[in-house]
Design a protein around this motif. Sequence first.
Motif, PDB file in Angstrom:
ATOM      1  N   ASP A   1     -30.254  38.910  31.172  1.00 38.59           N
ATOM      2  CA  ASP A   1     -31.546  38.224  31.079  1.00 38.59           C
ATOM      3  C   ASP A   1     -32.691  39.035  31.693  1.00 38.59           C
ATOM      4  OD1 ASP A   1     -30.957  37.927  33.779  1.00 38.59           O
ATOM      5  OD2 ASP A   1     -31.283  35.756  33.821  1.00 38.59           O
ATOM      6  N   ASN A   2     -32.398  40.235  32.199  1.00 38.24           N
ATOM      7  CA  ASN A   2     -33.421  41.066  32.817  1.00 38.24           C
ATOM      8  C   ASN A   2     -33.969  42.040  31.765  1.00 38.24           C
ATOM      9  OD1 ASN A   2     -35.063  42.576  34.484  1.00 38.24           O
ATOM     10  ND2 ASN A   2     -33.534  42.761  36.116  1.00 38.24           N
ATOM     11  N   VAL A   3     -34.705  41.481  30.825  1.00 37.71           N
ATOM     12  CA  VAL A   3     -35.199  42.234  29.667  1.00 37.71           C
ATOM     13  C   VAL A   3     -36.100  43.385  30.090  1.00 37.71           C
ATOM     14  CG1 VAL A   3     -36.531  42.050  27.523  1.00 37.71           C
ATOM     15  CG2 VAL A   3     -34.955  40.221  28.179  1.00 37.71           C
ATOM     16  N   ARG A   4     -36.920  43.147  31.074  1.00 39.22           N
ATOM     17  CA  ARG A   4     -37.819  44.212  31.544  1.00 39.22           C
ATOM     18  C   ARG A   4     -37.015  45.427  32.020  1.00 39.22           C
ATOM     19  NH1 ARG A   4     -42.872  44.179  35.616  1.00 39.22           N
ATOM     20  NH2 ARG A   4     -42.801  46.391  36.015  1.00 39.22           N
ATOM     21  N   ALA A   5     -35.977  45.198  32.817  1.00 40.80           N
ATOM     22  CA  ALA A   5     -35.156  46.305  33.321  1.00 40.80           C
ATOM     23  C   ALA A   5     -34.415  47.004  32.174  1.00 40.80           C
ATOM     24  CB  ALA A   5     -34.169  45.802  34.366  1.00 40.80           C
ATOM     25  N   ILE A   6     -33.888  46.221  31.242  1.00 39.65           N
ATOM     26  CA  ILE A   6     -33.160  46.818  30.111  1.00 39.65           C
ATOM     27  C   ILE A   6     -34.083  47.741  29.327  1.00 39.65           C
ATOM     28  CG2 ILE A   6     -32.017  46.315  27.916  1.00 39.65           C
ATOM     29  CD1 ILE A   6     -31.069  43.648  29.363  1.00 39.65           C
ATOM     30  N   ARG A   7     -35.296  47.295  29.046  1.00 40.51           N
ATOM     31  CA  ARG A   7     -36.265  48.154  28.332  1.00 40.51           C
ATOM     32  C   ARG A   7     -36.575  49.416  29.133  1.00 40.51           C
ATOM     33  NH1 ARG A   7     -39.393  43.240  26.889  1.00 40.51           N
ATOM     34  NH2 ARG A   7     -40.646  43.776  28.698  1.00 40.51           N
TER      35      ARG A   7
ATOM     36  N   ILE B   1     -26.738  50.761  26.146  1.00 36.75           N
ATOM     37  CA  ILE B   1     -25.713  49.758  26.460  1.00 36.75           C
ATOM     38  C   ILE B   1     -24.364  50.328  26.047  1.00 36.75           C
ATOM     39  CG2 ILE B   1     -24.845  47.453  25.909  1.00 36.75           C
ATOM     40  CD1 ILE B   1     -27.818  46.612  25.595  1.00 36.75           C
ATOM     41  N   SER B   2     -23.441  50.343  27.002  1.00 38.26           N
ATOM     42  CA  SER B   2     -22.127  50.933  26.754  1.00 38.26           C
ATOM     43  C   SER B   2     -20.993  49.948  26.989  1.00 38.26           C
ATOM     44  CB  SER B   2     -21.936  52.173  27.635  1.00 38.26           C
ATOM     45  OG  SER B   2     -22.088  51.836  29.005  1.00 38.26           O
ATOM     46  N   GLY B   3     -21.333  48.701  27.291  1.00 39.67           N
ATOM     47  CA  GLY B   3     -20.307  47.692  27.499  1.00 39.67           C
ATOM     48  C   GLY B   3     -20.911  46.378  27.954  1.00 39.67           C
ATOM     49  N   GLU B   4     -20.074  45.367  28.001  1.00 40.91           N
ATOM     50  CA  GLU B   4     -20.463  44.028  28.446  1.00 40.91           C
ATOM     51  C   GLU B   4     -19.471  43.582  29.501  1.00 40.91           C
ATOM     52  OE1 GLU B   4     -23.240  42.635  27.220  1.00 40.91           O
ATOM     53  OE2 GLU B   4     -23.492  44.272  25.799  1.00 40.91           O
ATOM     54  N   ALA B   5     -19.940  42.799  30.453  1.00 42.17           N
ATOM     55  CA  ALA B   5     -19.064  42.320  31.521  1.00 42.17           C
ATOM     56  C   ALA B   5     -19.676  41.080  32.149  1.00 42.17           C
ATOM     57  CB  ALA B   5     -18.874  43.412  32.572  1.00 42.17           C
TER      58      ALA B   5
ATOM     59  N   PRO C   1     -23.619  37.182  33.090  1.00 37.97           N
ATOM     60  CA  PRO C   1     -23.322  38.229  32.094  1.00 37.97           C
ATOM     61  C   PRO C   1     -24.199  39.457  32.343  1.00 37.97           C
ATOM     62  CG  PRO C   1     -24.558  36.426  31.092  1.00 37.97           C
ATOM     63  CD  PRO C   1     -24.259  36.014  32.504  1.00 37.97           C
ATOM     64  N   VAL C   2     -23.582  40.629  32.227  1.00 37.07           N
ATOM     65  CA  VAL C   2     -24.288  41.891  32.447  1.00 37.07           C
ATOM     66  C   VAL C   2     -23.964  42.871  31.335  1.00 37.07           C
ATOM     67  CG1 VAL C   2     -24.397  41.679  34.972  1.00 37.07           C
ATOM     68  CG2 VAL C   2     -22.432  42.814  33.925  1.00 37.07           C
ATOM     69  N   HIS C   3     -24.918  43.777  31.101  1.00 38.29           N
ATOM     70  CA  HIS C   3     -24.677  44.934  30.254  1.00 38.29           C
ATOM     71  C   HIS C   3     -24.287  46.081  31.168  1.00 38.29           C
ATOM     72  CE1 HIS C   3     -26.491  43.163  26.722  1.00 38.29           C
ATOM     73  NE2 HIS C   3     -27.701  43.124  27.259  1.00 38.29           N
ATOM     74  N   LYS C   4     -23.302  46.853  30.748  1.00 37.73           N
ATOM     75  CA  LYS C   4     -23.099  48.149  31.359  1.00 37.73           C
ATOM     76  C   LYS C   4     -24.006  49.098  30.567  1.00 37.73           C
ATOM     77  CE  LYS C   4     -19.843  51.846  32.364  1.00 37.73           C
ATOM     78  NZ  LYS C   4     -18.461  52.330  32.193  1.00 37.73           N
ATOM     79  N   MET C   5     -24.812  49.878  31.302  1.00 39.77           N
ATOM     80  CA  MET C   5     -25.677  50.848  30.649  1.00 39.77           C
ATOM     81  C   MET C   5     -25.349  52.220  31.204  1.00 39.77           C
ATOM     82  SD  MET C   5     -29.306  48.834  30.192  1.00 39.77           S
ATOM     83  CE  MET C   5     -29.820  49.926  28.866  1.00 39.77           C
ATOM     84  N   SER C   6     -25.367  53.205  30.336  1.00 36.72           N
ATOM     85  CA  SER C   6     -24.975  54.553  30.733  1.00 36.72           C
ATOM     86  C   SER C   6     -25.994  55.581  30.272  1.00 36.72           C
ATOM     87  CB  SER C   6     -23.611  54.913  30.121  1.00 36.72           C
ATOM     88  OG  SER C   6     -22.617  54.009  30.566  1.00 36.72           O
ATOM     89  N   TRP C   7     -26.141  56.608  31.098  1.00 36.59           N
ATOM     90  CA  TRP C   7     -26.946  57.771  30.748  1.00 36.59           C
ATOM     91  C   TRP C   7     -26.056  59.012  30.881  1.00 36.59           C
ATOM     92  CZ3 TRP C   7     -27.797  61.871  34.128  1.00 36.59           C
ATOM     93  CH2 TRP C   7     -28.589  62.902  33.614  1.00 36.59           C
TER      94      TRP C   7
END
Length: 152
Positions: free
Chosen positions: A116-122, A131-135, A143-149
């Motif tokens: 739900d943290n759309v600002r951070a995701i953007r 986004i590389s996964g869900e958890a 609910p969280v997205h795993k994000m990877s760089w």
Amino acid sequence: MKTESITLRPYAETDEDAAIELWRRTWQQHYPQINFGDRVDWWRARWHGELAMTATITVAESAGKLVGFVTVDPRTFELDQIVVAPEAWGGGVAAALIDEAKRISPDGLDLHVNTDNVRAIRFYEKHGFAISGEALNWRSGAPVHKMSWRPS
């Protein structure tokens, strides 16, 4: 606040109280329905028992005041926390901290962000994360997205 006025430096033990208070007030602003004041003792224990022991912590200052920090473990690629004072949002602090995190962990970074943290995701997407996964957050159950760089 402009990027030119930001100084990045390694965390020192004398930064602890300011960093913990910054964490509390930043999260309180983003999730006002949760009393983060009730979580300060838990956060302080986590700070000592986990983050300060394993992560490289960089703080951002402006005009002698702590306005942000990032915690990175380059062995695991984990970026556990990036916190920026609400009054500094949009002023380049977060971008400077992400750039520093990439310097500390040049082979990659992984993080979890509430869905739900759309600002951070953007923001993360703008800085090359995908986004590389869900958890589910193991602490809150959110609910969280795993994000990877990863470098190109």
